[in-house]
Design an enzyme around this catalytic site. Structure first.
Site, PDB file in Angstrom:
ATOM      1  N   VAL A 182      52.795  -9.047  58.851  1.00 60.51           N
ATOM      2  CA  VAL A 182      51.351  -9.098  59.073  1.00 60.51           C
ATOM      3  C   VAL A 182      51.009  -9.903  60.331  1.00 60.51           C
ATOM      4  O   VAL A 182      50.211  -9.472  61.165  1.00 60.51           O
ATOM      5  CB  VAL A 182      50.610  -9.684  57.846  1.00 60.51           C
TER       6      VAL A 182
ATOM      7  N   ASP B  67      53.047  -9.506  40.930  1.00 63.29           N
ATOM      8  CA  ASP B  67      52.183  -9.397  42.107  1.00 63.29           C
ATOM      9  C   ASP B  67      50.786  -8.926  41.679  1.00 63.29           C
ATOM     10  O   ASP B  67      49.772  -9.473  42.118  1.00 63.29           O
ATOM     11  CB  ASP B  67      52.814  -8.399  43.092  1.00 63.29           C
TER      12      ASP B  67
ATOM     13  N   LYS C 170      46.819 -10.853  41.822  1.00 67.39           N
ATOM     14  CA  LYS C 170      45.603 -10.215  42.328  1.00 67.39           C
ATOM     15  C   LYS C 170      44.555 -10.108  41.226  1.00 67.39           C
ATOM     16  O   LYS C 170      43.351 -10.255  41.478  1.00 67.39           O
ATOM     17  CB  LYS C 170      45.942  -8.841  42.893  1.00 67.39           C
TER      18      LYS C 170
END
Ligand SMILES: NC(=O)c1ccc[n+]([C@@H]2O[C@H](COP(=O)([O-])OP(=O)(O)OC[C@H]3O[C@@H](n4cnc5c(N)ncnc54)[C@H](OP(=O)(O)O)[C@@H]3O)[C@@H](O)[C@H]2O)c1
Ligand SMILES: NC(=O)c1ccc[n+]([C@@H]2O[C@H](COP(=O)([O-])OP(=O)(O)OC[C@H]3O[C@@H](n4cnc5c(N)ncnc54)[C@H](OP(=O)(O)O)[C@@H]3O)[C@@H](O)[C@H]2O)c1
Lengths: 439, 439
Positions: free
Chosen positions: A15, A203, A207
């Site tokens: 990223v 994961d 979130k």
């Protein structure tokens, strides 16, 4: 124009590289949008010497540094893209205490330590933005906390992990078993060498905690999320889902609920059957989507790429423009509010529909016994289907497969029912129990 | 807590009633989110005496007034929900000049006079928010102007008119002709007594102008939008679309394009064939959706209810919370920027794929003639399909239907080709010409 803003990026990986690149290539456009230039003052990495595609041999290489602390000390805005808990946490806190605004994509850190970070940002009066932490490129944090600020969210259903969505998709389209599909995802770079965090739902759970906190104005920690991954999903489950007009998706769910007279929220991650005509059912491959039900707005869905360097950089840069504008124009974005402080209800209080597959002896009276066991626990049947079941080798009995879809039942009642069914003589095996959502 | 903010609502119709109701019922929650109470000080209407469902007989009735001007003069935030150009325009300008922040859902006014209003808001340093003007409940204004502020939008494809989407959907599912489907929509209250603004694409064009302005940081006026409605779409068009794996949708399109060496944007509204596996194809009934392609983010879609009192009130209240927060915390939201000032390219410069249906004489050599006519104008063929065509009464010739899908061609070239085809002896009729988008 006001003085340029000094931007520090922590991390130059998947990223970070894209963010640095876009910051440089679109400098003029970003300056127009912010109202002043954004000056990239440095990019912190572990190892400056390591060759980096898109960086080595470009002017970006001169900005690399191993001294993250000094970099943070001189910045107006810190963009944290290192990942992990430490040193990301300390560096963010140092940035905030020094009066810098922060943008991060670090879901693991926010799910674990969000409240500490939000409190620090509040105390310092700076922005802490994290659009990229929930579903990559998809604008979901801003819509939920700003666009829906005048509404009441009832439920959030999200496909927020692209790896598992890809895996389930491949199982559905080509009949692959989980293990094969995961291997394929690894080969294509969608899954990590150790796929545990994705496959076991960790994961997605991070979130879910972030989304639930925003949607319900309540602090939800990672521990509050009941989490079940897709490792038990078989090719048979997927095939049966299709035969009954469903698609199996790994969902992150947060919903307002009442239990024992207490209104609270429930946050969980698990695979679920979604009706094929539901907007979430069409979300293919590595795409993500978040479906929101709100009192006034009704049904909304946000769809897009949940990961990848370029898509994630879009969300990071959108946040960067926002926090930079606030520094130029004065003011501050909306702060994390947890005024509602709704209780988080226990996982066993969740109410959903279930689809249960049972291998039973193929003789009269069995369905009556099964139906009685369900009724005894207050679970009511919506539909039953009975088909021949392949007889296991060395076993002479004729078996049937009972496919039972229940009306909404409490998770605890269903759990008790499954135990009762297992104890029935006529039931050879409880082959699978799957929740049905979005109907 | 700071002093309460005085909120004035202009209009107590479909949307205004819902906004007033939610403001009252959720007062505590809204106060927590804003940081101070929102005090509804009045609701302007044309006729105070008229009975109003949900208002007459409730405390809201005491807030009705016919004196909109005085109401505006005393307010901190003005919520304009009357619709139309005047007096909405003058009242909004008066509110802004008096230092009030404004929230509006008035797409007609913004598409016509947006720049005047934005300039006034800039001069006064107040917020002018309009999330509800584009696609009802769907958060699209905020995501495009804030979340994508660090990205570059390439294209926006929107289903932004629920009435025409419902009509096209009914034509597809039950083979209705347009007129029947419109009547049904009127009976159900989805279409107005005079459906022109919806059917001819005017409503979609206003939204296209607003979306294009935001997405490309350029002033786009209603006159810049090339607009074609669905009135020429037949049941046959819809059926052929299905047979070739497409769905017909009325799309609002804004895209970055190059023409004669000039980079600019193109904004248009027209019916188009959308591949059935495209996310927009699944948007059914009165739902809306906006599909965005951005350089870094890739494909995004925003989906939800595009109209109705409750859904629209959600967007209005989200804006209200934002502008109210800015008054409490200081600062101001992002302003309308038109720094990019891209030229708006002529409609004939658009490049799209087309599907053309021709009734031709059923004899050898005809396809060759047709192909030559296309080639002469630089239009290349992607696929051809030939089927028997029902012979019109009193005409003895055997006819064939040629279904031609082209590669991307410039609209002007296609127009010239259609004229050339009409002139060919062997071509009895150019039955239909439809654009193909989203492939
Ligand atoms: N990848 C995605 O698609 C995606 C999507 C959404 C959110 N995110 C989040 O974005 C963040 C970054 O992800 P990524 O995929 O870009 O990670 P990555 O490719 O592993 O890159 C991490 C970068 O951080 C640097 N770094 C790590 N520890 C450091 C330390 N102690 N000091 C200085 N630099 C350090 C690394 O330096 P070296 O290069 O020298 O090792 C590397 O450049 C994570 O929080 C992730 O959850 C990622
Ligand atoms: N309806 C939707 O689904 C929807 C969706 C998105 C956006 N919008 C937009 O929202 C706005 C309002 O739509 P709506 O459907 O709520 O309209 P509506 O039902 O026709 O209501 C209009 C209201 O404004 C009042 N009004 C009109 N002219 C006035 C004047 N000169 N002075 C004082 N009051 C006046 C009317 O008063 P009386 O009641 O006394 O006549 C009525 O209460 C429009 O701009 C529309 O485009 C609507």
């Amino acid at each position: 124009m006001p003085a340029p803003l000094k931007v520090a990026i922590l991390g130059c990986g998947v990223v970070g590289t894209q963010v640095a690149r876009r910051l440089t290539e679109h400098a003029d456009e970003l300056a127009s949008r912010v109202g002043t230039p954004l000056e990239l003052v440095g990019i912190a990495v572990r190892d400056v010497a390591q060759p980096r595609e898109g960086v080595t041999g470009t002017p970006l290489a001169d900005l690399l540094t191993q001294d993250a602390e000094s970099l943070v000390a001189g910045a107006d805005v810190v963009v944290e893209l290192m990942g992990g808990i430490e040193p990301a946490r300390s560096l963010i806190l140092r940035a905030i205490e020094g009066g810098a605004s922060v943008v991060t994509a670090n879901k693991a850190l926010l799910a674990q330590d969000g409240p500490t970070l939000y409190a620090a940002a509040d105390a310092a009066g700076v922005d802490l933005y994290f659009e990229a932490a929930v579903a990559g490129a998809i604008p979901i944090v801003r819509p939920v906390r700003e666009s829906l600020a005048g509404d009441q969210v009832q439920r959030v259903l999200g496909i927020v992990n692209g790896t598992t969505n890809y895996v389930l998709d491949r199982m559905a389209t080509d009949g692959l078993e989980l293990e094969q599909a995961v291997k394929e995802a690894q080969t294509l770079g969608y899954a990590e060498a150790d796929p545990t965090a994705d496959v076991e739902g960790h994961d997605a759970a991070a979130k879910a905690a972030i989304l639930a906190s925003l949607a319900f104005h309540t602090r939800v920690a990672l521990d509050d999320v009941a989490c079940e991954g897709i490792s038990a999903v078989t090719a048979d489950d997927v095939a049966w889902a299709q035969r009954t007009g469903h698609t199996i998706k790994l969902l992150a769910i947060a919903e307002r609920n009442a239990h024992d007279g207490v209104t609270g929220i429930q946050v969980r991650v698990h695979p679920a059957l979604v009706p094929s005509d539901h907007p979430l059912a069409g979300v293919r491959g590595a795409f993500n989507a978040v479906f929101v039900e709100a009192e006034a707005a009704g049904e909304l869905m946000f769809y897009g790429r949940g990961a990848g360097g370029a898509p994630t950089s879009s969300a990071v840069l959108g946040d960067l423009v926002s926090v930079a504008r606030h520094r130029v124009l004065g003011g501050r974005g909306p702060v994390e509010s947890s005024y509602a402080a709704l209780p988080v209800l226990p996982a066993l209080a969740a109410r959903t529909r279930f689809q249960v597959r049972l291998a039973v002896e193929d003789r009269p009276g069995v369905l009556a016994q099964v139906a009685a066991a369900l009724a005894e626990h207050g679970v009511s049947i919506e539909a039953v289907r009975q088909v021949a079941y392949p007889v296991p080798a060395g076993d002479g009995d004729a078996l049937a497969l009972l496919l039972i879809t229940t009306h909404a039942a409490q998770e605890s009642a269903l759990a008790a029912t499954v135990t009762a069914l297992t104890d029935l003589d006529a039931v050879r095996e409880v082959v699978s129990v799957l929740r049905v959502e979005g109907a």
